[in-house]
Design an enzyme around this catalytic site. Sequence first.
Site, PDB file in Angstrom:
ATOM      1  N   LYS A  38       1.017  -1.355  -0.070  1.00 43.11           N
ATOM      2  CA  LYS A  38       0.293   0.160  -0.193  1.00 43.11           C
ATOM      3  C   LYS A  38       0.703   1.450   0.242  1.00 43.11           C
ATOM      4  CE  LYS A  38      -3.964  -1.928   1.584  1.00 43.11           C
ATOM      5  NZ  LYS A  38      -4.741  -3.068   3.149  1.00 43.11           N
ATOM      6  N   LYS A  55      -4.830  -9.653 -11.965  1.00 41.72           N
ATOM      7  CA  LYS A  55      -5.996  -9.858 -10.589  1.00 41.72           C
ATOM      8  C   LYS A  55      -7.354  -9.001 -10.596  1.00 41.72           C
ATOM      9  CE  LYS A  55      -6.145  -9.588  -6.101  1.00 41.72           C
ATOM     10  NZ  LYS A  55      -6.458  -9.314  -5.164  1.00 41.72           N
ATOM     11  N   LYS A  68     -10.259  -3.399  -7.274  1.00 40.14           N
ATOM     12  CA  LYS A  68     -10.693  -2.450  -7.769  1.00 40.14           C
ATOM     13  C   LYS A  68      -9.530  -1.264  -7.604  1.00 40.14           C
ATOM     14  CE  LYS A  68     -12.198  -1.583  -3.244  1.00 40.14           C
ATOM     15  NZ  LYS A  68     -12.092  -3.249  -2.949  1.00 40.14           N
TER      16      LYS A  68
HETATM   17  P1  ADP Z   1      -9.402  -5.791  -4.062  1.00 42.76           P
HETATM   18  O1  ADP Z   1      -8.636  -6.046  -4.343  1.00 42.76           O
HETATM   19  O2  ADP Z   1     -10.256  -5.170  -5.167  1.00 42.76           O
HETATM   20  O3  ADP Z   1      -9.239  -4.578  -3.212  1.00 42.76           O
HETATM   21  P2  ADP Z   1     -10.332  -6.725  -1.550  1.00 42.76           P
HETATM   22  O4  ADP Z   1      -9.145  -6.513  -0.818  1.00 42.76           O
HETATM   23  O5  ADP Z   1     -11.174  -5.620  -1.336  1.00 42.76           O
HETATM   24  O6  ADP Z   1     -10.216  -5.903  -3.177  1.00 42.76           O
HETATM   25  O7  ADP Z   1     -10.827  -8.091  -1.048  1.00 42.76           O
HETATM   26  C1  ADP Z   1     -11.557  -8.604  -0.612  1.00 42.76           C
HETATM   27  C2  ADP Z   1     -11.841  -9.604  -0.565  1.00 42.76           C
HETATM   28  O8  ADP Z   1     -12.021 -10.423  -1.926  1.00 42.76           O
HETATM   29  C3  ADP Z   1     -10.660 -10.699  -0.463  1.00 42.76           C
HETATM   30  O9  ADP Z   1     -10.692 -11.783   0.365  1.00 42.76           O
HETATM   31  C4  ADP Z   1     -10.006 -11.009  -1.973  1.00 42.76           C
HETATM   32  O10 ADP Z   1      -9.219 -12.217  -1.597  1.00 42.76           O
HETATM   33  C5  ADP Z   1     -10.886 -11.616  -2.414  1.00 42.76           C
HETATM   34  N1  ADP Z   1     -10.612 -11.359  -3.734  1.00 42.76           N
HETATM   35  C6  ADP Z   1     -10.538  -9.834  -3.910  1.00 42.76           C
HETATM   36  N2  ADP Z   1     -10.096 -10.179  -5.779  1.00 42.76           N
HETATM   37  C7  ADP Z   1      -9.466 -11.078  -5.760  1.00 42.76           C
HETATM   38  C8  ADP Z   1      -9.988 -11.825  -7.561  1.00 42.76           C
HETATM   39  N3  ADP Z   1      -9.521 -11.054  -8.103  1.00 42.76           N
HETATM   40  N4  ADP Z   1     -10.085 -13.111  -7.332  1.00 42.76           N
HETATM   41  C9  ADP Z   1     -10.292 -13.881  -6.123  1.00 42.76           C
HETATM   42  N5  ADP Z   1     -10.409 -13.215  -4.936  1.00 42.76           N
HETATM   43  C10 ADP Z   1     -10.326 -11.607  -5.000  1.00 42.76           C
END
Ligand code: ADP
Length: 322
Positions: free
Chosen positions: A110, A190, A193
């Site tokens: 981050k 991947k 957001k």
């Molecule tokens: P982002 O990457 O969009 O900010 P978060 O970090 O808030 O998403 O993820 C929240 C949950 O969703 C976590 O448990 C994460 O492992 C899962 N997750 C997020 N993106 C993916 C993805 N592309 N594939 C599988 N799981 C995901």
Amino acid sequence: MRILTGLQPSGKLHIGNYFGAMEPAILLQSQGDAYYFIANYHAMTSLHDGPALRANTHELAIDFLACGLDPAKAVFFRQSDVPEVNELAWILSTVCPMSLLEKCHSYKDKVAKGIASNHALFAYPVLMAADILLYDSNLVPVGKDQKQHLEVTRDLAVKINEALGETVLTIPDVLIKEESAIVPGLDGQKMSKSYNNTIPLFGEEKPLRKTFMKIISDSTAVEDPKPTENSTILALFKLFASEFEYQAMVESFQSGGLGYGHFKQQLWEAYWNYFAPMRQRREEILADPGYVNEVLTQGAEKARATASNVLDRIRKATGLSC
Ligand code: ADP
Ligand code: TRP
């Protein structure tokens, strides 16, 4: 067996969140005593906008319920409705070496991305450990990215137990679905957001269909066979289609004669149909404005009762209470 997990209300949910976090939690809710919460304190490490945090929290609750979280099976609550978690976070921080937090990838990533470093961002894993330990959790299903935070949690629990010379805290196990592939985004990276490549879980039909048409594909001509390896369209289709439908699409890729537009349309239809029951449930929830708050209020009551028992035990062992 107590199963616990949290999701941050940090924006619109996408299908990566669904397959990576929500669906596994929903499938587990009948396997034990499930505690699922909305990690709004954690979201504050990047969001300082009251109305937005409130709206995101409410939306996440609606979407999780629409996807099948059943309040009769799982205790569903807002993290901030059990403020006792902050007391446990403080207690844990008294045994947490700075070096343990300095090693955390999520913090380093981050900061590397340019997010301003602050104490809460640094101490994030300690609050997460408190979330888990406050409920005597045995099993914590999370995405691969949270594995290190679970290691910190276990470390801190062991340190407290050692320092106090008794088993005050329950050591949790982590559950990471290794086989669950990372859901790719529109650009093949991947889905996240932070990469602006997401396919929302819910939304209006027209703009959503347009989103699918934006999936990046190569320039293979319509009549030519298309590469099946590393295909974003195929990886996404696999999530929604039966094995038979998936194999049929693989064969159509290989035989050529159909353009990517055709496959994107097929993918779009599979997605739209897959989430139809969830969309309907969502409409029902939206039509009953008191429902979500009622669920969260009841969840908070139950969560707080469990938390205060555990915290009493910790306060006694630490000498904070008599
Ligand atoms: P982002 O990457 O969009 O900010 P978060 O970090 O808030 O998403 O993820 C929240 C949950 O969703 C976590 O448990 C994460 O492992 C899962 N997750 C997020 N993106 C993916 C993805 N592309 N594939 C599988 N799981 C995901
Ligand atoms: N850090 C988790 C995430 O970003 C959310 C979270 C907060 C959590 N506290 C938790 C997950 C406790 C599991 C258990 O996905």
